[in-house]
Design a protein around this motif. Structure first.
Motif, PDB file in Angstrom:
ATOM      1  N   TYR A  38       0.969  -1.101  -0.140  1.00  0.00           N
ATOM      2  CA  TYR A  38      -0.144   0.030   0.046  1.00  0.00           C
ATOM      3  C   TYR A  38       0.835   1.412   0.087  1.00  0.00           C
ATOM      4  CZ  TYR A  38      -4.199  -2.913   1.001  1.00  0.00           C
ATOM      5  OH  TYR A  38      -4.951  -3.876   1.026  1.00  0.00           O
ATOM      6  N   LYS A  39       0.369   2.192  -0.843  1.00  0.00           N
ATOM      7  CA  LYS A  39       0.866   3.652  -0.595  1.00  0.00           C
ATOM      8  C   LYS A  39       0.151   4.271   0.497  1.00  0.00           C
ATOM      9  CE  LYS A  39       1.423   7.892  -3.037  1.00  0.00           C
ATOM     10  NZ  LYS A  39       0.919   8.689  -4.384  1.00  0.00           N
ATOM     11  N   VAL A  40       0.837   4.548   1.704  1.00  0.00           N
ATOM     12  CA  VAL A  40       0.139   5.135   2.765  1.00  0.00           C
ATOM     13  C   VAL A  40       0.327   6.392   2.935  1.00  0.00           C
ATOM     14  CG1 VAL A  40      -0.136   4.648   5.491  1.00  0.00           C
ATOM     15  CG2 VAL A  40       0.478   2.796   3.760  1.00  0.00           C
ATOM     16  N   THR A  41      -0.665   7.351   3.614  1.00  0.00           N
ATOM     17  CA  THR A  41      -0.648   8.567   4.034  1.00  0.00           C
ATOM     18  C   THR A  41      -1.428   8.846   5.183  1.00  0.00           C
ATOM     19  OG1 THR A  41      -0.953  10.719   3.568  1.00  0.00           O
ATOM     20  CG2 THR A  41      -2.589   9.308   2.989  1.00  0.00           C
ATOM     21  N   TYR A  42      -1.241   9.625   6.133  1.00  0.00           N
ATOM     22  CA  TYR A  42      -1.846   9.696   7.632  1.00  0.00           C
ATOM     23  C   TYR A  42      -1.756  11.248   7.867  1.00  0.00           C
ATOM     24  CZ  TYR A  42       3.051   9.803   9.563  1.00  0.00           C
ATOM     25  OH  TYR A  42       4.150  10.450   9.878  1.00  0.00           O
ATOM     26  N   LYS A  43      -2.869  11.509   8.820  1.00  0.00           N
ATOM     27  CA  LYS A  43      -3.055  12.883   9.336  1.00  0.00           C
ATOM     28  C   LYS A  43      -3.833  12.864  10.665  1.00  0.00           C
ATOM     29  CE  LYS A  43      -4.076  17.612   7.593  1.00  0.00           C
ATOM     30  NZ  LYS A  43      -4.630  18.459   6.515  1.00  0.00           N
ATOM     31  N   ILE A  44      -3.543  13.793  11.646  1.00  0.00           N
ATOM     32  CA  ILE A  44      -4.073  14.147  12.804  1.00  0.00           C
ATOM     33  C   ILE A  44      -5.487  15.289  12.292  1.00  0.00           C
ATOM     34  CG2 ILE A  44      -4.468  14.984  14.899  1.00  0.00           C
ATOM     35  CD1 ILE A  44      -1.615  13.943  15.378  1.00  0.00           C
ATOM     36  N   LEU A  45      -6.528  14.590  12.636  1.00  0.00           N
ATOM     37  CA  LEU A  45      -7.826  15.502  12.052  1.00  0.00           C
ATOM     38  C   LEU A  45      -8.531  15.529  13.390  1.00  0.00           C
ATOM     39  CD1 LEU A  45      -9.050  14.136   8.642  1.00  0.00           C
ATOM     40  CD2 LEU A  45      -7.543  16.139   9.252  1.00  0.00           C
ATOM     41  N   ASN A  46      -9.326  16.704  13.544  1.00  0.00           N
ATOM     42  CA  ASN A  46     -10.057  17.320  14.845  1.00  0.00           C
ATOM     43  C   ASN A  46     -11.491  17.348  14.484  1.00  0.00           C
ATOM     44  OD1 ASN A  46     -11.429  18.235  17.194  1.00  0.00           O
ATOM     45  ND2 ASN A  46      -9.005  19.164  17.613  1.00  0.00           N
ATOM     46  N   ALA A  47     -12.424  16.563  15.112  1.00  0.00           N
ATOM     47  CA  ALA A  47     -13.810  16.581  14.833  1.00  0.00           C
ATOM     48  C   ALA A  47     -14.390  17.922  14.688  1.00  0.00           C
ATOM     49  CB  ALA A  47     -14.636  15.809  15.764  1.00  0.00           C
ATOM     50  N   ARG A  48     -13.917  18.706  15.696  1.00  0.00           N
ATOM     51  CA  ARG A  48     -14.537  20.259  15.751  1.00  0.00           C
ATOM     52  C   ARG A  48     -14.203  21.034  14.743  1.00  0.00           C
ATOM     53  NH1 ARG A  48     -11.159  24.471  18.148  1.00  0.00           N
ATOM     54  NH2 ARG A  48      -9.160  23.712  18.563  1.00  0.00           N
ATOM     55  N   ASN A  49     -13.290  20.725  13.521  1.00  0.00           N
ATOM     56  CA  ASN A  49     -12.815  21.305  12.430  1.00  0.00           C
ATOM     57  C   ASN A  49     -14.129  20.731  11.487  1.00  0.00           C
ATOM     58  OD1 ASN A  49     -11.163  22.901  13.585  1.00  0.00           O
ATOM     59  ND2 ASN A  49      -9.623  21.152  13.066  1.00  0.00           N
ATOM     60  N   PHE A  50     -14.934  19.777  11.491  1.00  0.00           N
ATOM     61  CA  PHE A  50     -15.714  19.095  10.607  1.00  0.00           C
ATOM     62  C   PHE A  50     -17.262  19.273  10.968  1.00  0.00           C
ATOM     63  CE2 PHE A  50     -11.750  17.528   9.593  1.00  0.00           C
ATOM     64  CZ  PHE A  50     -11.710  17.432   8.332  1.00  0.00           C
ATOM     65  N   GLY A  51     -17.705  20.256  11.878  1.00  0.00           N
ATOM     66  CA  GLY A  51     -18.987  20.515  12.149  1.00  0.00           C
ATOM     67  C   GLY A  51     -19.522  19.779  13.348  1.00  0.00           C
ATOM     68  N   LEU A  52     -18.654  19.246  14.164  1.00  0.00           N
ATOM     69  CA  LEU A  52     -19.000  18.645  15.306  1.00  0.00           C
ATOM     70  C   LEU A  52     -18.452  19.228  16.565  1.00  0.00           C
ATOM     71  CD1 LEU A  52     -18.548  14.790  14.447  1.00  0.00           C
ATOM     72  CD2 LEU A  52     -20.673  15.875  14.336  1.00  0.00           C
ATOM     73  N   PRO A  53     -19.274  19.840  17.502  1.00  0.00           N
ATOM     74  CA  PRO A  53     -18.734  20.423  18.497  1.00  0.00           C
ATOM     75  C   PRO A  53     -17.952  19.885  19.639  1.00  0.00           C
ATOM     76  CG  PRO A  53     -21.176  20.244  18.861  1.00  0.00           C
ATOM     77  CD  PRO A  53     -20.642  19.554  17.614  1.00  0.00           C
ATOM     78  N   GLN A  54     -17.003  19.073  19.231  1.00  0.00           N
ATOM     79  CA  GLN A  54     -16.049  18.236  20.043  1.00  0.00           C
ATOM     80  C   GLN A  54     -14.666  18.183  19.977  1.00  0.00           C
ATOM     81  OE1 GLN A  54     -15.688  13.363  21.285  1.00  0.00           O
ATOM     82  NE2 GLN A  54     -17.049  13.694  19.677  1.00  0.00           N
ATOM     83  N   ASN A  55     -13.828  18.387  20.787  1.00  0.00           N
ATOM     84  CA  ASN A  55     -12.464  18.535  20.669  1.00  0.00           C
ATOM     85  C   ASN A  55     -11.850  17.318  20.512  1.00  0.00           C
ATOM     86  OD1 ASN A  55      -9.886  20.043  20.356  1.00  0.00           O
ATOM     87  ND2 ASN A  55      -9.351  19.706  22.464  1.00  0.00           N
ATOM     88  N   ARG A  56     -11.943  16.513  19.577  1.00  0.00           N
ATOM     89  CA  ARG A  56     -11.547  15.042  19.205  1.00  0.00           C
ATOM     90  C   ARG A  56     -10.261  14.977  18.233  1.00  0.00           C
ATOM     91  NH1 ARG A  56     -14.688  10.838  21.138  1.00  0.00           N
ATOM     92  NH2 ARG A  56     -14.124   8.581  20.369  1.00  0.00           N
ATOM     93  N   GLU A  57      -9.455  14.685  18.504  1.00  0.00           N
ATOM     94  CA  GLU A  57      -8.122  14.532  17.584  1.00  0.00           C
ATOM     95  C   GLU A  57      -8.055  13.182  17.648  1.00  0.00           C
ATOM     96  OE1 GLU A  57      -5.151  18.213  17.669  1.00  0.00           O
ATOM     97  OE2 GLU A  57      -5.373  17.205  19.531  1.00  0.00           O
ATOM     98  N   ARG A  58      -7.779  12.783  16.199  1.00  0.00           N
ATOM     99  CA  ARG A  58      -7.436  11.173  16.105  1.00  0.00           C
ATOM    100  C   ARG A  58      -6.665  11.201  14.867  1.00  0.00           C
ATOM    101  NH1 ARG A  58      -9.233  10.751  20.389  1.00  0.00           N
ATOM    102  NH2 ARG A  58     -10.890   9.448  21.107  1.00  0.00           N
ATOM    103  N   VAL A  59      -5.652  10.200  14.631  1.00  0.00           N
ATOM    104  CA  VAL A  59      -4.955   9.890  13.645  1.00  0.00           C
ATOM    105  C   VAL A  59      -5.767   8.930  12.672  1.00  0.00           C
ATOM    106  CG1 VAL A  59      -3.897   8.230  14.766  1.00  0.00           C
ATOM    107  CG2 VAL A  59      -2.609   9.094  12.728  1.00  0.00           C
ATOM    108  N   TYR A  60      -5.668   9.288  11.474  1.00  0.00           N
ATOM    109  CA  TYR A  60      -6.330   8.670  10.246  1.00  0.00           C
ATOM    110  C   TYR A  60      -5.380   8.194   9.190  1.00  0.00           C
ATOM    111  CZ  TYR A  60     -10.730  10.723  12.339  1.00  0.00           C
ATOM    112  OH  TYR A  60     -11.605  11.056  13.070  1.00  0.00           O
ATOM    113  N   ILE A  61      -5.426   6.960   9.152  1.00  0.00           N
ATOM    114  CA  ILE A  61      -4.420   6.222   8.043  1.00  0.00           C
ATOM    115  C   ILE A  61      -5.123   5.851   6.933  1.00  0.00           C
ATOM    116  CG2 ILE A  61      -2.308   4.640   7.983  1.00  0.00           C
ATOM    117  CD1 ILE A  61      -2.562   4.386  10.883  1.00  0.00           C
ATOM    118  N   VAL A  62      -4.755   6.192   5.635  1.00  0.00           N
ATOM    119  CA  VAL A  62      -5.137   5.733   4.431  1.00  0.00           C
ATOM    120  C   VAL A  62      -4.132   5.259   3.720  1.00  0.00           C
ATOM    121  CG1 VAL A  62      -6.384   6.643   2.280  1.00  0.00           C
ATOM    122  CG2 VAL A  62      -7.235   7.551   4.624  1.00  0.00           C
ATOM    123  N   GLY A  63      -4.521   3.985   2.860  1.00  0.00           N
ATOM    124  CA  GLY A  63      -3.821   3.604   2.048  1.00  0.00           C
ATOM    125  C   GLY A  63      -4.256   2.850   0.588  1.00  0.00           C
TER     126      GLY A  63
END
Length: 210
Positions: A38-63
């Motif tokens: 797999y060609k892999v990339t990842y990034k930390i995204l925060n739910a509160r930046n996507f319309g949800l009122p929650q400070n929830r940082e998670r790392v997302y990995i896509v391949g």
């Protein structure tokens, strides 16, 4: 037994995974995924930046198996959020915490403050932009997200409000107990974030012939 590798994948985990064992755990995961082709990339995204009122940082990995695909994580909505967006009306009194528990929360926070740390309950208001992170332990005492109530003790969020906080649709059926609901929603992904990532994955896959 033959193993059919998917054309793409999406993984999600707490951002602390990236620093576990000085980063060795995360590197091992990435290396194994790369070894699988797999060609892999990842990034930390925060739910509160996507319309949800929650400070929830998670790392997302896509391949992707197709290495010509140039995946870019979706950008934030830049949409204002407020805790009032997820609040229900006519809440049962059982969600208001007892005097004993409220006193315990305050004493613990004051004790932590005197030691120089900020651990303790988190009190939010309806006009707050976002809450702290909802976790699976929320059923225990609700300390991570307590909602202010005028002339009363704070209250816990209801299971439906937790579902709203994670971005589940209003017609999502909750068929388990409150405690089980808190555990499941606390362990859930932020639906709005995953939706945006998967939309981008599908769009790119549709452009490639395998």
């Amino acid at each position: 037994m033959s193993f059919h590798k998917p054309k793409a994948f999406l993984l999600e985990n707490v951002k602390g995974l990236m620093n576990h064992e000085k980063g060795n755990t995360f590197r091992t995961i990435l290396n194994n995924l790369t070894d699988l082709g797999y060609k892999v990339t990842y990034k930390i995204l925060n739910a509160r930046n996507f319309g949800l009122p929650q400070n929830r940082e998670r790392v997302y990995i896509v391949g992707f198996l197709e290495h010509s695909i140039d995946f870019q994580f979706p950008t934030s909505f830049n949409k204002p959020t407020a805790v009032s967006d997820i609040i229900e009306n006519n809440i049962d009194k059982k969600y208001t915490i007892s005097d004993k528990l409220w006193n315990s929360h305050q004493e613990r926070k004051e004790g932590n403050r005197s030691k120089g740390n900020g651990f303790g309950y988190s009190l939010v208001y309806k006009n707050s932009e976002y809450t702290s992170t909802l976790s699976a332990r929320y059923y225990k005492d609700g300390s991570e997200i307590l909602l202010y109530q005028e002339n009363n003790n704070p209250r816990k969020l209801t299971p439906r409000e937790c579902a709203n906080l994670q971005g589940f649709p209003s017609n999502f059926k909750i068929i388990v107990s409150d405690n089980q609901s808190y555990k499941q929603f606390g362990n859930s992904v932020a639906v709005a974030v995953v939706r945006e990532i998967t939309k981008e994955i599908v769009k790119l896959l549709e452009r490639v012939k395998f």
